[in-house]
Design a protein around this motif. Structure first.
Motif, short mmCIF file in Angstrom:
data_model
loop_
_atom_site.label_atom_id
_atom_site.label_comp_id
_atom_site.label_asym_id
_atom_site.label_seq_id
_atom_site.Cartn_x
_atom_site.Cartn_y
_atom_site.Cartn_z
N LEU A 76 0.67 -1.30 -0.08
CA LEU A 76 -0.13 -0.07 -0.18
C LEU A 76 0.87 1.17 -0.07
O LEU A 76 0.37 2.46 -0.27
CB LEU A 76 -0.85 0.01 1.17
N ILE A 77 2.20 1.14 0.27
CA ILE A 77 2.88 2.17 0.18
C ILE A 77 3.93 2.39 -1.02
O ILE A 77 4.49 1.48 -1.32
CB ILE A 77 4.00 2.12 1.48
N PRO A 78 3.62 3.35 -1.83
CA PRO A 78 4.42 3.55 -3.17
C PRO A 78 6.05 3.48 -3.08
O PRO A 78 6.50 4.05 -1.96
CB PRO A 78 3.83 4.71 -3.95
N ASP A 79 6.58 2.81 -4.00
CA ASP A 79 8.10 3.04 -4.05
C ASP A 79 8.60 4.31 -4.83
O ASP A 79 8.24 4.29 -6.02
CB ASP A 79 8.76 1.73 -4.66
N SER A 80 8.87 5.17 -4.16
CA SER A 80 9.03 6.62 -4.64
C SER A 80 9.99 7.43 -4.01
O SER A 80 9.87 7.53 -2.65
CB SER A 80 7.72 7.50 -4.89
N ASN A 81 10.93 8.20 -4.54
CA ASN A 81 11.72 8.91 -3.80
C ASN A 81 11.19 10.10 -3.39
O ASN A 81 11.61 10.97 -2.68
CB ASN A 81 13.08 9.32 -4.68
N ASN A 82 9.91 10.33 -3.75
CA ASN A 82 9.11 11.51 -3.66
C ASN A 82 8.49 11.59 -2.19
O ASN A 82 7.93 12.58 -1.62
CB ASN A 82 8.29 12.00 -4.56
N VAL A 83 8.60 10.37 -1.59
CA VAL A 83 8.02 10.29 -0.20
C VAL A 83 9.20 10.06 0.78
O VAL A 83 9.03 9.50 1.76
CB VAL A 83 7.16 9.07 0.01
N TYR A 84 10.36 10.37 0.37
CA TYR A 84 11.67 10.48 1.29
C TYR A 84 11.66 9.15 1.92
O TYR A 84 11.90 9.08 3.21
CB TYR A 84 11.42 11.53 2.36
N ASN A 85 11.82 8.00 1.28
CA ASN A 85 12.28 6.70 1.82
C ASN A 85 11.09 6.40 2.91
O ASN A 85 11.44 5.57 3.75
CB ASN A 85 13.57 6.74 2.34
N LEU A 86 9.95 6.79 2.85
CA LEU A 86 8.83 6.41 3.70
C LEU A 86 8.56 5.16 3.87
O LEU A 86 8.49 4.43 4.82
CB LEU A 86 7.64 7.11 3.54
N LYS A 87 8.72 4.29 2.77
CA LYS A 87 8.42 3.01 2.53
C LYS A 87 9.47 2.33 3.43
O LYS A 87 9.29 1.21 4.22
CB LYS A 87 8.39 2.43 1.28
N LYS A 88 10.75 2.59 3.24
CA LYS A 88 12.03 1.80 3.65
C LYS A 88 11.72 1.92 5.29
O LYS A 88 11.99 1.03 6.13
CB LYS A 88 13.29 2.66 3.43
N ILE A 89 11.72 3.07 5.80
CA ILE A 89 11.84 3.24 7.35
C ILE A 89 10.48 2.75 8.06
O ILE A 89 10.44 2.34 9.06
CB ILE A 89 11.83 4.87 7.69
N THR A 90 9.38 2.72 7.42
CA THR A 90 8.06 2.12 7.81
C THR A 90 8.55 0.75 8.08
O THR A 90 8.09 0.17 9.03
CB THR A 90 6.82 2.36 6.72
#
Length: 295
Positions: A225-239
């Protein structure tokens, strides 16, 4: 939006003392604690007015109550692990926006109910409930769901265990008749390290002893549900990092529960959690309400 990395979670005094960092910073924390303990002898602290951390609870707080809680939250976070708390706030705000957008598109706005399994996604889904309607999120206290991976594992459950689980589900409005006649999809949701727990929970819910194979139940893994994108400042990675490290679990609205017979007893209340957890619960609710008022 800003996401921070490289933090250690020193969000309580016990962990702080273990590091030896208990000088002037610790005194500031004790000052805040002493200040509020003295106040509590005079009047009911506003956090005690929040019974379920619902929007209805929040509306009972006056402006002074909210300022006091914001100040107390600041005292309990700013000296220890400000980056951790800022990350927590950002994740709960932004990830739940992605969740809502994805579910609205896939199932239709207002046409689904989210059932987070266990503790990992409990606080995230609480915030999601503020955005999609609190009645559309129901926490399911169910730990170690992988034990239901085999189809016949549910058949082996003794009546006492299964009845206890059914009683909880009925108490929160989850009955076979309602699920199949509501016109909504019921979404079992989890953080899937291997995917086994979510599949197993699905086996349990779709068993003939509960809602049946043809019930309106779907499954969703938060990873998707979390997109892979640099535009969200690695949000997926840290989540994902936080989920792997179980950093959301201390703020869960349900307890660890491996005994189906005691499911109804596995709900966290303000009396069963730490002050830090209560303050985080308030902060997440307050952030949503302040954002809503600005919209």
């Amino acid at each position: 939006m800003q996401i921070y990395f490289g933090m250690k979670n020193f969000h309580n005094m016990s962990s702080l003392k273990k590091t030896g960092l208990n000088s002037s910073i610790a005194k500031s924390e004790f000052f805040c604690g002493k200040h509020f303990n003295n106040l509590s002898k005079t009047f009911t602290l506003p956090n005690n007015k929040l019974k379920s951390y619902s929007i209805a609870d929040y509306k009972k707080l006056n402006s002074f109550d909210k300022k006091l809680l914001r100040f107390e939250y600041k005292c309990s976070t700013m000296f220890f692990n400000k980056k951790f708390y800022k990350n927590m706030e950002t994740i709960h705000d932004v990830v739940t926006d992605f969740m809502k957008a994805s579910f609205d598109k896939k199932y239709g706005e207002g046409k689904y109910v989210v059932l987070p399994i266990g503790r990992s996604l409990s606080s995230l889904c609480k915030v999601l409930g503020y955005k999609i309607g609190e009645e559309n999120v129901i926490n399911i206290p169910l730990s170690n769901a992988s034990r239901f991976s085999a189809k016949n594992s549910v058949d082996k459950l003794i009546d006492k265990d299964l009845d206890g689980f059914k009683h909880y589900l009925e108490s929160v409005g989850l009955t076979k008749e309602k699920i199949n006649k509501s016109g909504k999809r019921y979404i079992l949701m989890d953080f899937c390290f291997s995917g086994q727990s979510l599949k197993s929970a699905n086996n349990l819910f779709k068993s003939d002893k509960l809602f049946g194979e043809n019930s309106n139940i779907s499954t969703e893994d938060i990873y998707n549900l979390i997109p892979d994108s640099n535009n969200v400042y690695n949000l997926k990675k840290i989540t994902m990092q936080y989920l792997y490290e179980s950093k959301f679990k201390p703020y869960s609205f349900v307890k660890k529960n491996i005994d189906l017979a005691k499911t109804k007893e596995a709900i966290n209340t303000p009396k069963t959690v730490s002050k830090t957890t209560r303050l985080m619960w308030f902060r997440l609710l307050d952030n949503f309400m302040q954002g809503k008022n600005k919209a």
